[in-house]
Design a protein around this motif. Structure first.
Motif, PDB file in Angstrom:
ATOM      1  N   VAL A  27      35.633  44.160  52.684  1.00 14.64           N
ATOM      2  CA  VAL A  27      36.925  43.183  52.431  1.00 14.64           C
ATOM      3  C   VAL A  27      36.427  42.675  51.410  1.00 14.64           C
ATOM      4  O   VAL A  27      37.414  41.985  50.740  1.00 14.64           O
ATOM      5  CB  VAL A  27      35.900  41.471  53.574  1.00 14.64           C
ATOM      6  N   GLN A  28      35.544  42.554  50.880  1.00 15.32           N
ATOM      7  CA  GLN A  28      35.512  41.637  49.310  1.00 15.32           C
ATOM      8  C   GLN A  28      36.370  42.743  48.562  1.00 15.32           C
ATOM      9  O   GLN A  28      37.121  42.330  47.286  1.00 15.32           O
ATOM     10  CB  GLN A  28      34.012  42.552  48.762  1.00 15.32           C
ATOM     11  N   ILE A  29      36.507  43.966  48.847  1.00 16.71           N
ATOM     12  CA  ILE A  29      37.747  44.558  47.744  1.00 16.71           C
ATOM     13  C   ILE A  29      38.562  44.663  48.324  1.00 16.71           C
ATOM     14  O   ILE A  29      40.036  44.151  46.946  1.00 16.71           O
ATOM     15  CB  ILE A  29      37.580  45.933  47.806  1.00 16.71           C
ATOM     16  N   ALA A  30      39.237  44.302  49.385  1.00 20.98           N
ATOM     17  CA  ALA A  30      40.777  43.801  49.918  1.00 20.98           C
ATOM     18  C   ALA A  30      41.199  42.189  49.416  1.00 20.98           C
ATOM     19  O   ALA A  30      42.265  42.369  48.958  1.00 20.98           O
ATOM     20  CB  ALA A  30      40.717  43.371  51.092  1.00 20.98           C
ATOM     21  N   THR A  33      42.080  42.461  45.668  1.00 21.97           N
ATOM     22  CA  THR A  33      43.313  43.266  44.995  1.00 21.97           C
ATOM     23  C   THR A  33      44.229  41.826  45.210  1.00 21.97           C
ATOM     24  O   THR A  33      45.331  42.331  43.768  1.00 21.97           O
ATOM     25  CB  THR A  33      43.099  44.365  45.394  1.00 21.97           C
ATOM     26  N   ALA A  34      43.810  41.377  46.557  1.00 20.15           N
ATOM     27  CA  ALA A  34      45.133  40.713  46.280  1.00 20.15           C
ATOM     28  C   ALA A  34      44.742  39.771  45.170  1.00 20.15           C
ATOM     29  O   ALA A  34      45.820  39.604  44.868  1.00 20.15           O
ATOM     30  CB  ALA A  34      44.429  39.465  47.764  1.00 20.15           C
ATOM     31  N   ARG A  35      43.897  39.061  45.010  1.00 18.60           N
ATOM     32  CA  ARG A  35      43.559  38.739  43.166  1.00 18.60           C
ATOM     33  C   ARG A  35      44.113  38.824  42.855  1.00 18.60           C
ATOM     34  O   ARG A  35      44.851  38.257  41.282  1.00 18.60           O
ATOM     35  CB  ARG A  35      42.391  37.968  43.570  1.00 18.60           C
ATOM     36  N   ILE A  36      43.670  39.753  42.393  1.00 14.26           N
ATOM     37  CA  ILE A  36      44.642  41.321  41.401  1.00 14.26           C
ATOM     38  C   ILE A  36      45.741  41.153  41.005  1.00 14.26           C
ATOM     39  O   ILE A  36      46.511  41.075  40.327  1.00 14.26           O
ATOM     40  CB  ILE A  36      43.834  42.052  41.180  1.00 14.26           C
ATOM     41  N   SER A  37      46.268  41.713  42.186  1.00 16.32           N
ATOM     42  CA  SER A  37      47.636  41.633  41.868  1.00 16.32           C
ATOM     43  C   SER A  37      48.641  39.702  42.353  1.00 16.32           C
ATOM     44  O   SER A  37      49.426  40.378  40.964  1.00 16.32           O
ATOM     45  CB  SER A  37      47.896  41.860  43.175  1.00 16.32           C
ATOM     46  N   LYS A  64      35.867  47.436  40.681  1.00 17.30           N
ATOM     47  CA  LYS A  64      35.500  48.601  40.208  1.00 17.30           C
ATOM     48  C   LYS A  64      34.255  49.266  40.907  1.00 17.30           C
ATOM     49  O   LYS A  64      33.280  50.339  41.489  1.00 17.30           O
ATOM     50  CB  LYS A  64      35.452  49.022  38.567  1.00 17.30           C
ATOM     51  N   ARG A  65      32.807  47.938  40.556  1.00 14.54           N
ATOM     52  CA  ARG A  65      31.298  48.462  41.366  1.00 14.54           C
ATOM     53  C   ARG A  65      31.486  48.488  42.490  1.00 14.54           C
ATOM     54  O   ARG A  65      30.938  49.600  42.980  1.00 14.54           O
ATOM     55  CB  ARG A  65      31.200  46.764  40.677  1.00 14.54           C
ATOM     56  N   LEU A  66      32.692  47.583  43.006  1.00 16.84           N
ATOM     57  CA  LEU A  66      31.864  47.968  44.631  1.00 16.84           C
ATOM     58  C   LEU A  66      32.754  48.853  45.518  1.00 16.84           C
ATOM     59  O   LEU A  66      32.321  49.832  46.135  1.00 16.84           O
ATOM     60  CB  LEU A  66      33.385  46.946  45.174  1.00 16.84           C
ATOM     61  N   GLU A  84      44.505  52.873  52.162  1.00 15.23           N
ATOM     62  CA  GLU A  84      44.909  51.482  52.825  1.00 15.23           C
ATOM     63  C   GLU A  84      46.222  50.351  51.573  1.00 15.23           C
ATOM     64  O   GLU A  84      47.107  49.747  51.649  1.00 15.23           O
ATOM     65  CB  GLU A  84      44.206  51.240  53.992  1.00 15.23           C
ATOM     66  N   LEU A  85      45.712  50.825  50.983  1.00 19.92           N
ATOM     67  CA  LEU A  85      45.250  49.665  49.592  1.00 19.92           C
ATOM     68  C   LEU A  85      46.347  50.134  48.371  1.00 19.92           C
ATOM     69  O   LEU A  85      46.539  49.220  47.760  1.00 19.92           O
ATOM     70  CB  LEU A  85      43.808  48.357  49.092  1.00 19.92           C
ATOM     71  N   GLY A  86      46.224  51.305  48.543  1.00 15.25           N
ATOM     72  CA  GLY A  86      47.184  51.807  47.639  1.00 15.25           C
ATOM     73  C   GLY A  86      46.622  52.144  46.986  1.00 15.25           C
ATOM     74  O   GLY A  86      47.255  51.790  44.651  1.00 15.25           O
TER      75      GLY A  86
END
Length: 90
Positions: A27-30, A33-37, A64-66, A84-86
């Motif tokens: 969940v943290q990675i997803a 990723t949304a915030r980064i985009s 990257k650490r996660l 899933e996140l591409g």
């Protein structure tokens, strides 16, 4: 540049291990990723926003650490999340 609640809850529902799970690595990675985009799109428009650029670099490092942790502990989950996140696998 925060995520709105509807989008955030949708991401949490998709990647949660069980109901009520908001802090698992997936969940943290997803969410990162949304915030980064979103920040990337913001920086395409506002090229001189250096404080947001620094925040983006910090978010990328945290993701990257996660990802490294998830890859070391649960490789099958790591592969699923990356696909899933591409995200590119290095």
């Amino acid at each position: 540049m925060a995520l709105d609640t509807a989008k955030k809850s949708q991401i949490i529902a998709k990647f949660a291990r069980k109901s009520g799970d908001t802090g698992s690595t997936e969940v943290q990675i997803a969410l990162l990723t949304a915030r980064i985009s979103e920040l990337t799109e913001h920086l395409k428009i506002n090229k001189k926003d250096f404080s947001s650029r620094l925040g983006l670099l910090k978010l990328v490092g945290q993701r990257k650490r996660l990802l490294r942790y998830l890859k070391a502990t649960k490789y099958d989950t790591y592969a699923k999340v990356v696909s899933e996140l591409g995200l590119r696998d290095k």
